[in-house]
Design a protein around this motif. Sequence first.
Motif, PDB file in Angstrom:
ATOM      1  N   CYS A  89      34.277  61.220 -29.272  1.00  0.00           N
ATOM      2  CA  CYS A  89      33.579  61.655 -28.056  1.00  0.00           C
ATOM      3  C   CYS A  89      33.684  60.595 -26.955  1.00  0.00           C
ATOM      4  N   MET A  90      33.545  59.331 -27.322  1.00  0.00           N
ATOM      5  CA  MET A  90      33.630  58.274 -26.315  1.00  0.00           C
ATOM      6  C   MET A  90      35.042  58.161 -25.724  1.00  0.00           C
ATOM      7  N   ILE A  91      36.060  58.355 -26.565  1.00  0.00           N
ATOM      8  CA  ILE A  91      37.434  58.318 -26.054  1.00  0.00           C
ATOM      9  C   ILE A  91      37.672  59.463 -25.072  1.00  0.00           C
ATOM     10  N   VAL A  92      37.204  60.662 -25.424  1.00  0.00           N
ATOM     11  CA  VAL A  92      37.351  61.819 -24.525  1.00  0.00           C
ATOM     12  C   VAL A  92      36.561  61.592 -23.238  1.00  0.00           C
ATOM     13  N   ASP A  93      35.352  61.044 -23.370  1.00  0.00           N
ATOM     14  CA  ASP A  93      34.515  60.773 -22.199  1.00  0.00           C
ATOM     15  C   ASP A  93      35.191  59.764 -21.268  1.00  0.00           C
ATOM     16  N   LEU A  94      35.762  58.721 -21.838  1.00  0.00           N
ATOM     17  CA  LEU A  94      36.476  57.722 -21.027  1.00  0.00           C
ATOM     18  C   LEU A  94      37.682  58.337 -20.329  1.00  0.00           C
ATOM     19  N   ALA A  95      38.390  59.208 -21.044  1.00  0.00           N
ATOM     20  CA  ALA A  95      39.588  59.813 -20.470  1.00  0.00           C
ATOM     21  C   ALA A  95      39.249  60.763 -19.331  1.00  0.00           C
TER      22      ALA A  95
END
Length: 252
Positions: A89-95
Amino acid sequence: MERELDCEIVKDLLPLYVDGMASEISKKSIKNHLKGCSDCLEIYENMSAEIEEKEQPEVEDVQRFLKRTKLMYFLYALGGISMVAIITCMIVDLALNKGITWSLIVAASIVFTDAVLYSALSGKKNKGLNTMSVISIGTACLLLMIQITRYYLMNVGSFWIIRYGYPILLVWLAVIWTPMLCRHFFKWNLWDCIAVFLIAVIVGNYATKLITGDYVWNRDLWNLYNFLGNALGEMMGAVLFGILGRIKKWRK
Protein backbone atom coordinates in the motif's frame (compact mmCIF):
# COMPACT_ATOMS: atom_id res chain seq x y z
CA MET A 1 -1.54 -79.04 25.18
CA GLU A 2 -1.23 -75.53 26.66
CA ARG A 3 -0.35 -75.46 30.33
CA GLU A 4 -2.64 -73.50 32.69
CA LEU A 5 -0.82 -70.76 34.65
CA ASP A 6 -1.19 -70.31 38.40
CA CYS A 7 -2.58 -67.04 39.74
CA GLU A 8 0.71 -66.14 41.45
CA ILE A 9 2.61 -66.52 38.17
CA VAL A 10 -0.02 -64.48 36.32
CA LYS A 11 0.20 -61.70 38.93
CA ASP A 12 3.97 -61.61 38.49
CA LEU A 13 3.62 -61.43 34.70
CA LEU A 14 0.77 -58.91 34.61
CA PRO A 15 3.04 -55.80 34.68
CA LEU A 16 4.86 -57.11 31.60
CA TYR A 17 1.54 -58.03 29.97
CA VAL A 18 0.05 -54.58 30.59
CA ASP A 19 3.18 -52.87 29.19
CA GLY A 20 3.16 -55.19 26.16
CA MET A 21 6.57 -56.62 27.07
CA ALA A 22 5.56 -60.26 27.59
CA SER A 23 6.29 -62.93 24.96
CA GLU A 24 3.56 -64.08 22.59
CA ILE A 25 3.22 -67.42 24.38
CA SER A 26 2.93 -65.70 27.77
CA LYS A 27 0.38 -63.20 26.39
CA LYS A 28 -1.78 -66.03 25.08
CA SER A 29 -1.59 -67.95 28.35
CA ILE A 30 -2.35 -64.88 30.47
CA LYS A 31 -5.26 -63.93 28.22
CA ASN A 32 -6.78 -67.41 28.60
CA HIS A 33 -6.25 -67.27 32.36
CA LEU A 34 -7.98 -63.89 32.67
CA LYS A 35 -11.07 -65.26 30.95
CA GLY A 36 -11.65 -67.69 33.81
CA CYS A 37 -10.17 -65.84 36.82
CA SER A 38 -12.08 -62.82 38.12
CA ASP A 39 -9.44 -61.97 40.77
CA CYS A 40 -6.60 -61.69 38.25
CA LEU A 41 -8.90 -59.87 35.81
CA GLU A 42 -9.68 -57.25 38.47
CA ILE A 43 -5.96 -56.74 39.14
CA TYR A 44 -5.34 -56.40 35.39
CA GLU A 45 -8.09 -53.79 34.99
CA ASN A 46 -6.75 -51.75 37.92
CA MET A 47 -3.24 -51.80 36.44
CA SER A 48 -4.55 -50.71 33.06
CA ALA A 49 -6.55 -47.86 34.63
CA GLU A 50 -3.49 -46.61 36.55
CA ILE A 51 -1.39 -46.57 33.37
CA GLU A 52 -4.09 -44.64 31.48
CA GLU A 53 -4.24 -42.05 34.27
CA LYS A 54 -0.46 -41.61 34.14
CA GLU A 55 -0.42 -41.29 30.36
CA GLN A 56 -3.37 -38.85 30.20
CA PRO A 57 -1.42 -35.75 31.39
CA GLU A 58 1.29 -36.48 28.82
CA VAL A 59 -1.31 -36.63 26.06
CA GLU A 60 -2.85 -33.35 27.23
CA ASP A 61 0.60 -31.72 27.32
CA VAL A 62 1.26 -32.82 23.75
CA GLN A 63 -2.14 -31.52 22.63
CA ARG A 64 -1.52 -28.15 24.30
CA PHE A 65 1.92 -27.95 22.69
CA LEU A 66 0.50 -28.70 19.24
CA LYS A 67 -2.25 -26.12 19.75
CA ARG A 68 0.25 -23.45 20.80
CA THR A 69 2.48 -24.34 17.85
CA LYS A 70 -0.39 -24.01 15.37
CA LEU A 71 -1.39 -20.68 16.91
CA MET A 72 2.20 -19.43 16.77
CA TYR A 73 2.53 -20.29 13.07
CA PHE A 74 -0.84 -18.69 12.34
CA LEU A 75 0.17 -15.45 14.08
CA TYR A 76 3.54 -15.44 12.30
CA ALA A 77 1.79 -15.93 8.96
CA LEU A 78 -0.72 -13.21 9.79
CA GLY A 79 2.08 -10.81 10.70
CA GLY A 80 3.96 -11.60 7.49
CA ILE A 81 0.90 -11.11 5.30
CA SER A 82 0.07 -7.85 7.11
CA MET A 83 3.60 -6.54 6.60
CA VAL A 84 3.47 -7.33 2.89
CA ALA A 85 0.07 -5.59 2.60
CA ILE A 86 1.34 -2.47 4.40
CA ILE A 87 4.50 -2.22 2.27
CA THR A 88 2.49 -2.74 -0.92
CA CYS A 89 0.00 0.00 0.00
CA MET A 90 2.80 2.43 0.82
CA ILE A 91 4.57 1.73 -2.48
CA VAL A 92 1.32 2.34 -4.41
CA ASP A 93 0.65 5.48 -2.35
CA LEU A 94 4.14 6.83 -3.09
CA ALA A 95 3.76 6.08 -6.78
CA LEU A 96 0.36 7.78 -7.09
CA ASN A 97 0.59 10.66 -4.63
CA LYS A 98 4.35 11.22 -4.34
CA GLY A 99 4.07 10.75 -0.60
CA ILE A 100 2.58 8.76 2.27
CA THR A 101 -1.12 9.63 2.71
CA TRP A 102 -4.01 7.14 2.72
CA SER A 103 -1.61 4.21 3.20
CA LEU A 104 -1.14 5.34 6.82
CA ILE A 105 -4.84 4.73 7.48
CA VAL A 106 -4.60 1.30 5.85
CA ALA A 107 -1.49 0.45 7.88
CA ALA A 108 -3.12 1.57 11.13
CA SER A 109 -6.24 -0.49 10.33
CA ILE A 110 -4.17 -3.61 9.64
CA VAL A 111 -2.14 -3.21 12.83
CA PHE A 112 -5.36 -2.63 14.80
CA THR A 113 -6.96 -5.79 13.37
CA ASP A 114 -3.83 -7.87 14.07
CA ALA A 115 -3.68 -6.61 17.66
CA VAL A 116 -7.33 -7.55 18.27
CA LEU A 117 -6.85 -11.02 16.76
CA TYR A 118 -3.67 -11.60 18.78
CA SER A 119 -5.39 -10.58 22.01
CA ALA A 120 -8.45 -12.73 21.27
CA LEU A 121 -6.49 -15.84 20.26
CA SER A 122 -3.51 -15.81 22.60
CA GLY A 123 -5.12 -14.55 25.80
CA LYS A 124 -5.84 -17.04 28.60
CA LYS A 125 -7.30 -15.16 31.58
CA ASN A 126 -9.95 -12.43 31.22
CA LYS A 127 -9.73 -12.77 27.44
CA GLY A 128 -12.89 -10.73 26.84
CA LEU A 129 -11.79 -7.78 28.96
CA ASN A 130 -8.28 -7.80 27.50
CA THR A 131 -9.61 -7.90 23.95
CA MET A 132 -12.05 -5.09 24.69
CA SER A 133 -9.20 -3.01 26.16
CA VAL A 134 -7.21 -3.47 22.96
CA ILE A 135 -10.25 -2.50 20.88
CA SER A 136 -10.82 0.64 22.99
CA ILE A 137 -7.22 1.86 22.81
CA GLY A 138 -6.84 0.79 19.17
CA THR A 139 -9.99 2.63 18.10
CA ALA A 140 -8.75 5.85 19.72
CA CYS A 141 -5.39 5.51 17.94
CA LEU A 142 -7.07 4.70 14.62
CA LEU A 143 -9.30 7.78 14.86
CA LEU A 144 -6.25 9.92 15.56
CA MET A 145 -4.43 8.46 12.54
CA ILE A 146 -7.44 9.15 10.30
CA GLN A 147 -7.60 12.75 11.56
CA ILE A 148 -3.88 13.39 11.06
CA THR A 149 -3.81 11.79 7.62
CA ARG A 150 -6.87 13.51 6.20
CA TYR A 151 -6.44 16.95 7.80
CA TYR A 152 -2.65 17.40 7.75
CA LEU A 153 -1.44 15.15 4.91
CA MET A 154 -4.39 15.15 2.49
CA ASN A 155 -5.88 18.59 3.35
CA VAL A 156 -9.38 17.09 3.46
CA GLY A 157 -12.12 17.79 6.01
CA SER A 158 -11.94 19.63 9.33
CA PHE A 159 -10.35 19.03 12.72
CA TRP A 160 -13.26 17.02 14.16
CA ILE A 161 -11.55 14.57 16.50
CA ILE A 162 -11.62 16.70 19.68
CA ARG A 163 -15.11 18.08 19.18
CA TYR A 164 -16.85 14.99 17.86
CA GLY A 165 -14.58 11.96 17.48
CA TYR A 166 -13.32 11.31 20.99
CA PRO A 167 -16.50 12.42 22.86
CA ILE A 168 -18.64 10.07 20.74
CA LEU A 169 -16.05 7.30 21.13
CA LEU A 170 -16.09 7.68 24.92
CA VAL A 171 -19.89 7.55 24.97
CA TRP A 172 -20.06 4.28 23.04
CA LEU A 173 -17.16 2.72 24.89
CA ALA A 174 -19.13 3.40 28.09
CA VAL A 175 -22.17 1.76 26.47
CA ILE A 176 -20.18 -1.39 25.66
CA TRP A 177 -18.09 -1.52 28.83
CA THR A 178 -21.00 -1.13 31.27
CA PRO A 179 -22.61 -4.59 30.74
CA MET A 180 -19.18 -6.24 30.46
CA LEU A 181 -18.06 -4.85 33.82
CA CYS A 182 -21.40 -5.78 35.40
CA ARG A 183 -20.94 -9.37 34.24
CA HIS A 184 -17.28 -9.55 35.27
CA PHE A 185 -17.38 -7.90 38.70
CA PHE A 186 -20.99 -8.42 39.84
CA LYS A 187 -21.50 -11.80 38.08
CA TRP A 188 -24.77 -10.71 36.46
CA ASN A 189 -26.40 -13.21 34.14
CA LEU A 190 -26.39 -12.69 30.38
CA TRP A 191 -30.02 -11.49 30.18
CA ASP A 192 -29.51 -8.74 32.76
CA CYS A 193 -26.38 -7.60 30.94
CA ILE A 194 -28.28 -7.37 27.65
CA ALA A 195 -31.01 -5.33 29.37
CA VAL A 196 -28.39 -2.93 30.76
CA PHE A 197 -26.77 -2.72 27.33
CA LEU A 198 -30.08 -1.72 25.68
CA ILE A 199 -30.67 0.97 28.29
CA ALA A 200 -27.13 2.22 27.73
CA VAL A 201 -27.81 2.29 23.96
CA ILE A 202 -30.71 4.70 24.56
CA VAL A 203 -28.40 7.00 26.52
CA GLY A 204 -25.68 6.61 23.87
CA ASN A 205 -27.99 7.52 20.99
CA TYR A 206 -29.17 10.74 22.59
CA ALA A 207 -25.71 11.66 23.89
CA THR A 208 -24.40 11.28 20.33
CA LYS A 209 -27.17 13.53 18.99
CA LEU A 210 -26.42 16.14 21.64
CA ILE A 211 -22.70 16.09 20.76
CA THR A 212 -23.35 16.47 17.03
CA GLY A 213 -26.08 19.08 17.56
CA ASP A 214 -28.81 16.95 15.97
CA TYR A 215 -30.94 17.05 19.11
CA VAL A 216 -31.79 19.84 21.54
CA TRP A 217 -33.70 19.02 24.70
CA ASN A 218 -36.78 21.16 25.31
CA ARG A 219 -38.91 20.73 28.40
CA ASP A 220 -42.27 19.99 26.86
CA LEU A 221 -44.48 16.94 26.47
CA TRP A 222 -43.93 16.69 22.72
CA ASN A 223 -40.18 16.30 23.17
CA LEU A 224 -40.78 13.71 25.86
CA TYR A 225 -43.14 11.85 23.51
CA ASN A 226 -40.52 11.86 20.73
CA PHE A 227 -37.87 10.74 23.17
CA LEU A 228 -39.93 7.77 24.33
CA GLY A 229 -41.04 6.93 20.79
CA ASN A 230 -37.51 6.79 19.39
CA ALA A 231 -36.33 4.64 22.29
CA LEU A 232 -39.39 2.38 22.37
CA GLY A 233 -37.68 -0.66 20.81
CA GLU A 234 -34.74 -0.54 23.20
CA MET A 235 -37.03 -0.04 26.22
CA MET A 236 -39.21 -3.01 25.26
CA GLY A 237 -36.12 -5.15 24.75
CA ALA A 238 -34.67 -4.05 28.10
CA VAL A 239 -37.91 -4.99 29.90
CA LEU A 240 -38.08 -8.36 28.12
CA PHE A 241 -34.49 -9.32 28.88
CA GLY A 242 -34.84 -7.99 32.44
CA ILE A 243 -37.79 -10.36 32.97
CA LEU A 244 -35.75 -13.25 31.54
CA GLY A 245 -32.96 -12.35 33.94
CA ARG A 246 -35.33 -12.44 36.89
CA ILE A 247 -36.70 -15.84 35.79
CA LYS A 248 -33.18 -17.23 35.55
CA LYS A 249 -32.39 -16.03 39.09
CA TRP A 250 -35.65 -17.47 40.47
CA ARG A 251 -34.88 -20.86 38.97
CA LYS A 252 -31.54 -20.91 40.77
